[in-house]
Design an enzyme around this catalytic site. Structure first.
Site, PDB file in Angstrom:
ATOM      1  N   HIS A 183       0.697  -1.169  -0.118  1.00  0.00           N
ATOM      2  CA  HIS A 183       0.162   0.221  -0.019  1.00  0.00           C
ATOM      3  C   HIS A 183       0.963   1.306  -0.028  1.00  0.00           C
ATOM      4  CE1 HIS A 183      -3.724  -2.432   1.245  1.00  0.00           C
ATOM      5  NE2 HIS A 183      -2.766  -2.846   2.048  1.00  0.00           N
TER       6      HIS A 183
HETATM    7  C1  BDR Z   1      -2.917   0.644   5.237  1.00  0.00           C
HETATM    8  O1  BDR Z   1      -3.383   0.398   6.796  1.00  0.00           O
HETATM    9  C2  BDR Z   1      -1.938  -0.183   7.136  1.00  0.00           C
HETATM   10  O2  BDR Z   1      -2.442  -1.331   7.669  1.00  0.00           O
HETATM   11  C3  BDR Z   1      -0.891  -0.158   6.245  1.00  0.00           C
HETATM   12  O3  BDR Z   1       0.298   0.241   6.633  1.00  0.00           O
HETATM   13  C4  BDR Z   1      -1.425   1.012   5.173  1.00  0.00           C
HETATM   14  O4  BDR Z   1      -1.119   2.272   5.397  1.00  0.00           O
HETATM   15  C5  BDR Z   1      -3.730  -0.001   4.269  1.00  0.00           C
HETATM   16  O5  BDR Z   1      -5.164  -0.198   4.666  1.00  0.00           O
END
Ligand code: BDR
Ligand code: CA
Length: 313
Positions: free
Chosen positions: A243
């Site tokens: 992400h």
């Molecule tokens: C986001 O939530 C976190 O768990 C990850 O680091 C990312 O920023 C994804 O939904």
């Protein structure tokens, strides 16, 4: 072009770690002014620790790391150890950091940096809940116009939610903070699940990280090995979605991404859809556009960039 000067606001998190490493590996395009930690994937003491673990892994003890807000603006903290493990950075065995945290509060660092630097020269890169950024905007509304842009990971539209059926984690944890940032008027680029779920670490991509053969390459391969359990089990996907590196990759190679400049708002009232981002992708309202909301990714190009840059560390 001089490098973009950025503040990374983060809750590491394996994917946050990779985003930070990518930025630190790309000094021609990115100058990291500081890393501000926020509570999110794990509580603040761990995110502030993990940010320093990552700086030391990259050999960058000189980067200022500051601790920020330990809880969302108006609600209890929700964490994600079920995804990231007990430390938030489970997977590789990395040494305890020895570099210090800066004395100042992260919010003060954000405010003071934006006031000290020329207007329009500092980009904010939030990779976690938006608590620190919203607190800075509330405390010092004059800084909003000085922000060059905000490139953040958060939200979803067609992919809907990951922490609830309707909401993405970063926005769900602090929807009031997200609302402040989305309404701030600062130029916004949003990396929602719609694009980050296309940044999947498949087995060959993971092996390419490992084949770099350096401590950074091995650590990234081990982080994504750990992190993939969750998404494989939940989505049946081929691997872990990276992400947060979408944010720093965008600063280096924006042409890898495609999206639309649309209106994006966040639900802050309904318990059923709390934290849901509603993007007017089809332009069916007269609500003014406020964010470039990404949807498309050149995934081979993204992973080629990531592997090439991580090999520099
Ligand atoms: C986001 O939530 C976190 O768990 C990850 O680091 C990312 O920023 C994804 O939904
Ligand atoms: Ca994150």
């Amino acid at each position: 072009m001089p490098p973009r000067r950025i503040i990374i606001d983060t809750d590491p998190g394996q994917d946050d770690a990779v985003a930070i490493l990518l930025a630190l590996a790309s000094p021609e395009e990115i100058e990291v002014l500081g890393i501000t930690a926020v509570a999110g994937n794990v509580p603040l003491p761990l995110t502030a620790r993990n940010a320093r673990v990552v700086c030391e892994l990259a050999g960058r003890r000189d980067i200022p790391v500051l601790a920020g807000c330990e809880r969302p603006l108006g609600r209890a903290l929700v964490t994600a150890e079920h995804v990231h493990g007990r430390t938030g950075l489970d997977g590789p065995v990395l040494p305890e950091p020895t570099m210090p945290l800066q004395d100042a509060h992260a919010v003060d660092f954000i405010v003071e940096t934006l006031r000290a630097e020329a207007p329009g020269t500092v980009t904010l890169c939030p990779l976690g809940p938006l608590t620190n950024i919203a607190t800075a905007f509330r405390q010092a509304p004059d800084i909003v116009d000085r922000v060059a842009g905000i490139v953040l990971m958060g939200g979803a539209y067609f992919e809907v939610g990951n922490i609830t059926p309707a909401a993405e984690f970063n926005i769900y944890v602090d929807p009031e903070a997200a609302d402040i940032v989305l309404r701030s008027g600062a130029p916004l680029t949003v990396m929602p699940l719609d694009v980050t779920h296309k940044a999947l670490v498949t087995r060959p991509r993971n092996e390419a990280f490992r084949a770099i053969g350096t401590p950074v390459g091995r650590a990234v391969a081990e982080m994504t090995d750990f992190f993939e359990r969750f998404d494989k089990a939940k989505y049946g996907s081929e691997g872990a979605p990276l992400h947060d590196p979408c944010v720093t990759a965008y600063l280096i190679r924006p042409e890898l991404f495609s999206g639309r400049f649309v209106n994006v708002e966040v639900e802050t009232v309904s318990e059923l859809t709390m934290g849901m981002t509603v993007a007017d992708w089809w332009g069916v309202t007269d609500r003014a556009p406020n964010a470039t909301f990404m949807g498309g990714l050149d995934a081979p190009g993204f992973f080629a960039l990531l592997t090439e840059r991580l090999a520099r560390l």
